[in-house]
Design an enzyme around this catalytic site. Structure first.
Site, PDB file in Angstrom:
ATOM      1  N   ASP A   1      37.383  44.694  27.364  1.00  0.00           N
ATOM      2  CA  ASP A   1      37.709  45.996  26.790  1.00  0.00           C
ATOM      3  C   ASP A   1      39.148  46.030  26.277  1.00  0.00           C
ATOM      4  O   ASP A   1      39.942  45.120  26.520  1.00  0.00           O
ATOM      5  CB  ASP A   1      37.536  47.093  27.853  1.00  0.00           C
ATOM      6  CG  ASP A   1      36.099  47.239  28.318  1.00  0.00           C
ATOM      7  OD1 ASP A   1      35.192  46.958  27.520  1.00  0.00           O
ATOM      8  OD2 ASP A   1      35.895  47.631  29.479  1.00  0.00           O
TER       9      ASP A   1
ATOM     10  N   TYR B   1      36.710  37.938  37.683  1.00  0.00           N
ATOM     11  CA  TYR B   1      37.769  38.857  37.266  1.00  0.00           C
ATOM     12  C   TYR B   1      38.694  39.126  38.447  1.00  0.00           C
ATOM     13  O   TYR B   1      38.262  39.152  39.605  1.00  0.00           O
ATOM     14  CB  TYR B   1      37.182  40.193  36.807  1.00  0.00           C
ATOM     15  CG  TYR B   1      36.657  40.213  35.396  1.00  0.00           C
ATOM     16  CD1 TYR B   1      37.482  40.563  34.331  1.00  0.00           C
ATOM     17  CD2 TYR B   1      35.331  39.903  35.113  1.00  0.00           C
ATOM     18  CE1 TYR B   1      36.997  40.611  33.030  1.00  0.00           C
ATOM     19  CE2 TYR B   1      34.833  39.944  33.821  1.00  0.00           C
ATOM     20  CZ  TYR B   1      35.676  40.299  32.785  1.00  0.00           C
ATOM     21  OH  TYR B   1      35.191  40.337  31.495  1.00  0.00           O
TER      22      TYR B   1
END
Length: 321
Positions: A77, A146
């Site tokens: 994003d 992540y």
């Protein structure tokens, strides 16, 4: 007019150029990008890389025969970073040869060097290699890792790291946050913490998820003989980090899970609330994503070369619980 025997046997040879799939390993500072995916009039990682490929290989933008379209392991994003992202691109052998120019190196090496030279400083090409048969950067991936980094009141806030660490002026209950994180492990519908792609689902398989404070460790080692002047802490010492590994992630999933854990950590929400959100996959205002700058895509794992095609085929199937 009827054709003669010579006319009937005369033909124009057609030469086909083999298509090569290239694997591109890269990193980027997401602060200056509107995410990975190419968007009109907005600066994106995909847009910058594809533009560089078109320039180096002298292919007009919009060429239907040579689109030079990247396929990525995971679309990050706006504002999210990657220390190790993976994508692939298909290119004709004769077009790839244009990268060589005056270099006396193989085409893939020449392309790597030119990409490293032409791209902006917030993107780094780690390597470009011919992909093995069956490789698909997105569908062949086994798992993604992540890490979300937070500097809370128990951390020393370093202004140099403001671009990839979220500063929270709060005391966080790490034990409670780990209890919440443990609820995410396994195959679940993360509909309370994510939005599906068109035609997709929010069902994902989380392999591990946990919060851990990075211990204070010396920058250059712990040898007593080196003296106190060598005991400068490493740059991440004291940070609170959330590490999560899954087969794939839905949109906003990691940042929303971090946001939920943080609400538990500051006492705004209870563990029962978090458990309820996991049990009933319904998106609403209390489970929105936290700020993007603390999130970094750290690693993509792939199976052995002889299992790449089978993995890609299996993962294309729509998931169910």
């Amino acid at each position: 007019m009827p054709l003669t025997a010579i006319d009937r046997t005369t033909f124009v040879p057609v030469y086909w150029s083999a298509v090569i799939r290239l694997r591109i390993d890269l990193a980027y500072d997401g602060g200056g990008f509107y995410g990975w995916a190419k968007q009109p009039a907005l600066r994106t990682v995909q847009g910058e890389i594809e533009s560089a490929l078109h320039r180096i290989l002298r292919v007009p933008d919009g060429d239907v025969d040579e689109p030079l379209r990247l396929v990525v392991a995971g679309r990050t994003d706006t504002g999210v970073h990657a220390s190790h992202q993976v994508c692939h691109v298909d290119v004709s052998e004769d077009v790839l040869a244009r990268a060589v120019g005056h270099m006396d190196v193989p085409p893939v090496v020449a392309l790597t060097r030119r990409m490293q030279r032409i791209l902006p400083p917030d993107i780094t090409i780690r390597s470009i290699t011919p992909a093995p048969d069956g490789f698909d950067a997105r569908f062949s991936a086994l798992e993604r890792t992540y890490v979300y980094r937070i500097a809370d009141r128990a951390s020393e806030v370093d202004p140099r790291m403001r671009g990839f660490v979220l500063h929270l002026d709060a005391d966080l209950d790490v034990a409670a946050m780990n209890e919440a994180a443990a609820m995410t492990i396994g195959l679940h519908d993360f509909g309370s913490f994510a939005t599906p792609n068109p035609g997709g689902t929010t069902i994902r398989d989380v392999k591990t998820a946990y919060w851990r404070r990075i211990p204070s460790r010396p920058l250059i080692g712990n040898d007593e003989a080196m003296g106190e002047r060598y005991r400068t802490p490493a740059v991440e010492s004291g940070l609170l980090c959330f590490t999560i590994v899954a087969d794939a992630f839905a949109r906003n999933m990691v940042r929303s899970l971090v946001g939920g854990c943080v609400q538990v950590g500051i006492g705004k929400r209870s563990l029962d609330w978090f458990a309820g959100k996991m049990a009933t996959p319904l998106r609403e205002g209390s489970t929105g994503p936290i700020a993007p700058q603390g999130l970094t895509l750290e690693h993509i794992a792939y199976p052995a070369d002889d299992q790449l095609a089978a993995r890609a085929e299996a993962i294309r199937a729509k998931r169910t619980l």
